[in-house]
Design a protein around this motif. Structure first.
Motif, PDB file in Angstrom:
ATOM      1  N   SER A   1      36.285  50.241  15.208  1.00  0.00           N
ATOM      2  CA  SER A   1      37.325  49.900  16.189  1.00  0.00           C
ATOM      3  C   SER A   1      36.824  49.999  17.627  1.00  0.00           C
ATOM      4  O   SER A   1      37.215  49.193  18.485  1.00  0.00           O
ATOM      5  CB  SER A   1      38.548  50.799  15.993  1.00  0.00           C
ATOM      6  OG  SER A   1      38.198  52.164  16.140  1.00  0.00           O
TER       7      SER A   1
ATOM      8  N   ARG B   1      34.675  46.935  18.215  1.00  0.00           N
ATOM      9  CA  ARG B   1      35.527  45.743  18.205  1.00  0.00           C
ATOM     10  C   ARG B   1      36.317  45.605  19.501  1.00  0.00           C
ATOM     11  O   ARG B   1      36.412  44.522  20.079  1.00  0.00           O
ATOM     12  CB  ARG B   1      36.469  45.805  17.000  1.00  0.00           C
ATOM     13  CG  ARG B   1      37.191  44.495  16.723  1.00  0.00           C
ATOM     14  CD  ARG B   1      37.952  44.520  15.408  1.00  0.00           C
ATOM     15  NE  ARG B   1      38.994  45.538  15.399  1.00  0.00           N
ATOM     16  CZ  ARG B   1      38.980  46.607  14.614  1.00  0.00           C
ATOM     17  NH1 ARG B   1      37.968  46.814  13.785  1.00  0.00           N
ATOM     18  NH2 ARG B   1      39.973  47.481  14.654  1.00  0.00           N
ATOM     19  N   ARG B   2      36.878  46.718  19.985  1.00  0.00           N
ATOM     20  CA  ARG B   2      37.650  46.671  21.237  1.00  0.00           C
ATOM     21  C   ARG B   2      36.755  46.347  22.427  1.00  0.00           C
ATOM     22  O   ARG B   2      37.148  45.596  23.331  1.00  0.00           O
ATOM     23  CB  ARG B   2      38.361  48.012  21.461  1.00  0.00           C
ATOM     24  CG  ARG B   2      39.596  48.221  20.593  1.00  0.00           C
ATOM     25  CD  ARG B   2      40.453  49.364  21.131  1.00  0.00           C
ATOM     26  NE  ARG B   2      39.722  50.629  21.171  1.00  0.00           N
ATOM     27  CZ  ARG B   2      39.719  51.517  20.179  1.00  0.00           C
ATOM     28  NH1 ARG B   2      40.407  51.274  19.071  1.00  0.00           N
ATOM     29  NH2 ARG B   2      39.045  52.644  20.289  1.00  0.00           N
TER      30      ARG B   2
END
Length: 251
Positions: free
Chosen positions: A151, A154-155
């Motif tokens: 995450s 990805r962010r």
């Protein structure tokens, strides 16, 4: 998308989707070839995403969990193949080069769905489709984009996706050292950030062109320093120029 009991061992079903359509994840017992006659198709399966143009299709094995989406006013042809009748067809996720012959066969078969006799011309055409799809010179290794599950990474990529940043700069946004970022990224995707980013930009470029953008507009949108830089990267990864793809897309 396909019935649990196939009406025929092989048939073509036509789907028309509006721009931005995103289907649900599903699976079925039939192998499937997803071919975009108009617009751009995107397939997610086995943790990878493939975006294909009118020159290519995606071959999906039976029972594989997958989702299909579309860019542009898309007209997709799904070739459904019963693996019990054609056990050698579509054994793994792959890209298929759509030759002019294969294009015409699929389009014609799509007019009939499964309404054909077993001794008809359509039946023999569909047998030829399966044979052509299974040929080594037609099927290519997948140049897919691994979907990132981390995450933080990805962010960070989403926040800076078209800013032409290096892995060192992205790693700072993800709160990793460059060494940590490179190791984690390679573990998760099997490729370097630079390799992954090139495919990522090409896939987005295909979608932009599918919406009607010019090559120059797409290059600028993706953060390339020039149209020629975009064309070079695009051709290296898909085998043809953005201009040629635009000629093939029917809006």
């Amino acid at each position: 998308m396909a019935q649990s009991d196939a009406p025929k061992p092989v048939y073509v079903r036509v789907f028309e989707y509006p721009n931005g359509y995103v289907g649900n994840f599903h699976r079925h017992r039939l192998a499937q070839l997803v071919y975009s006659v108009r617009g751009i198709a995107s397939v997610i399966s086995d943790g990878k995403e493939l975006v294909v143009s009118p020159f290519q299709a995606v071959a999906i094995p039976a029972w594989s969990l997958h989702r299909v989406s579309a860019t542009g006013n898309a007209l997709l042809h799904g070739v459904f193949i019963d693996p019990h009748v054609y056990p050698a067809a579509i054994g793994e996720l792959s890209q298929v080069t759509i030759t002019p012959l294969l294009h015409e066969l699929i389009k014609e078969a799509g007019k009939h769905y499964y309404d054909y006799d077993n001794d008809s011309i359509i039946h023999h055409m569909l047998n030829l489709v399966v044979e052509l799809v299974d040929k080594e010179e037609t099927t290519q290794p997948v140049q897919a984009l691994p979907i990132i599950k981390n995450s933080r990474i990805r962010r960070a990529i989403k926040k800076c996706e078209f800013q032409n940043l290096s892995s060192n700069e992205i790693s700072k946004h993800a709160a990793y050292s460059n060494r940590q970022f490179s190791r984690l990224f390679k573990q998760e995707t099997g490729m370097t950030f630079r390799q992954w980013r090139a495919i990522y930009l090409v896939q987005h470029g295909m979608r932009h062109l599918g919406k009607g953008m010019s090559v120059t507009e797409a290059a600028e949108k993706l953060g390339f320093c020039s149209s020629s830089a975009f064309i070079t990267v695009f051709k290296r990864h898909v085998g043809f120029t953005p201009a040629l793809m635009k000629l093939a897309i029917k809006y």
